[in-house]
Design a protein around this motif. Sequence first.
Motif, short mmCIF file in Angstrom:
data_model
loop_
_atom_site.label_atom_id
_atom_site.label_comp_id
_atom_site.label_asym_id
_atom_site.label_seq_id
_atom_site.Cartn_x
_atom_site.Cartn_y
_atom_site.Cartn_z
N THR A 138 0.72 -1.31 0.06
CA THR A 138 0.12 0.16 -0.18
C THR A 138 0.96 1.21 -0.01
O THR A 138 0.72 2.16 -0.83
N VAL A 139 1.77 1.18 0.58
CA VAL A 139 2.72 2.18 0.76
C VAL A 139 3.68 2.43 -0.39
O VAL A 139 3.69 3.78 -0.99
N LEU A 140 3.86 1.43 -1.23
CA LEU A 140 4.53 1.57 -2.39
C LEU A 140 3.61 2.23 -3.64
O LEU A 140 4.05 3.05 -4.35
N SER A 167 5.08 3.05 -12.04
CA SER A 167 5.93 3.52 -13.20
C SER A 167 7.29 3.11 -12.85
O SER A 167 7.95 3.22 -11.86
N ALA A 168 8.15 2.88 -13.92
CA ALA A 168 9.56 2.45 -13.63
C ALA A 168 10.25 3.68 -13.65
O ALA A 168 11.49 3.80 -13.00
N ALA A 169 9.54 5.08 -14.03
CA ALA A 169 10.17 6.40 -13.72
C ALA A 169 10.26 6.66 -12.31
O ALA A 169 11.54 7.20 -11.91
N THR A 170 9.64 6.02 -11.51
CA THR A 170 10.12 6.05 -10.11
C THR A 170 10.71 5.02 -9.59
O THR A 170 10.79 4.74 -8.15
N GLY A 171 11.01 4.19 -10.18
CA GLY A 171 11.71 3.03 -9.49
C GLY A 171 10.98 2.04 -9.06
O GLY A 171 11.34 1.03 -8.20
N MET A 172 9.63 1.70 -9.50
CA MET A 172 8.84 0.90 -8.99
C MET A 172 8.69 -0.33 -9.77
O MET A 172 7.54 -1.11 -10.09
N CYS A 226 5.88 -5.78 -5.84
CA CYS A 226 5.59 -4.97 -7.08
C CYS A 226 4.09 -5.59 -7.35
O CYS A 226 3.28 -4.70 -7.67
N GLU A 227 4.07 -6.78 -7.57
CA GLU A 227 2.85 -7.44 -7.92
C GLU A 227 1.52 -7.10 -7.08
O GLU A 227 0.54 -6.84 -7.62
N LYS A 228 1.89 -7.07 -5.88
CA LYS A 228 0.81 -6.83 -4.71
C LYS A 228 0.36 -5.42 -4.79
O LYS A 228 -0.90 -4.79 -4.80
N ALA A 229 1.51 -4.62 -5.05
CA ALA A 229 1.17 -3.02 -5.11
C ALA A 229 0.49 -2.86 -6.42
O ALA A 229 -0.61 -1.80 -6.35
N ARG A 230 0.35 -3.55 -7.46
CA ARG A 230 -0.19 -3.26 -8.81
C ARG A 230 -1.63 -3.78 -8.40
O ARG A 230 -2.57 -3.14 -8.92
#
Length: 163
Positions: free
Chosen positions: A101-103, A132-137, A151-155
């Motif tokens: 969630t924080v991500l 976004s890859a621009a923010t390193g995510m 990353c999967e959970k954040a998506r």
Amino acid sequence: MIRLDTLACHDQPKGAVLSQYFDIGDETVWNPSNGASRLFRRQVSVFEAELEISSGIGPMENDECQIDPAIFEIFVNALLAQHRRTSHAIVLALSEGFTATVLVLAERSGVRVDWAEFGSAPDGALEGAQISAATGMSAPVEGRAWGAGLCEKARELGQHMPR
């Protein structure tokens, strides 16, 4: 007839669904229900205590909460560092949803996450990624199990986190 837009929090009729706003300046990055907001803010307090740093997420006042992006960036990276260091299955299970969630909030806030600092480097955006890859995510190459899983959970969560 009860008008929801004129009710104070203590006047809410049972079952009323109202929301709160997490903002950076004038931009809303998340608009969760009161229940989700309350649970998230309580978890913020837990992780602030665990990490012994401020999250940059201010108090909820009049259904609005300001996020200080500079302080939030430090918190996000400290949270990820802690998550990366632990291998305790229960601690990981308890913290994964909050961290994801924080991500999402970090990505929406323009917070930079330095995946290389955690022993893995970004490998571009995942197929169909909303983060976004621009923010390193993007999903890390090394340490893929923890980084890609987050990353999967954040998506997934990002699709259910209204602005």
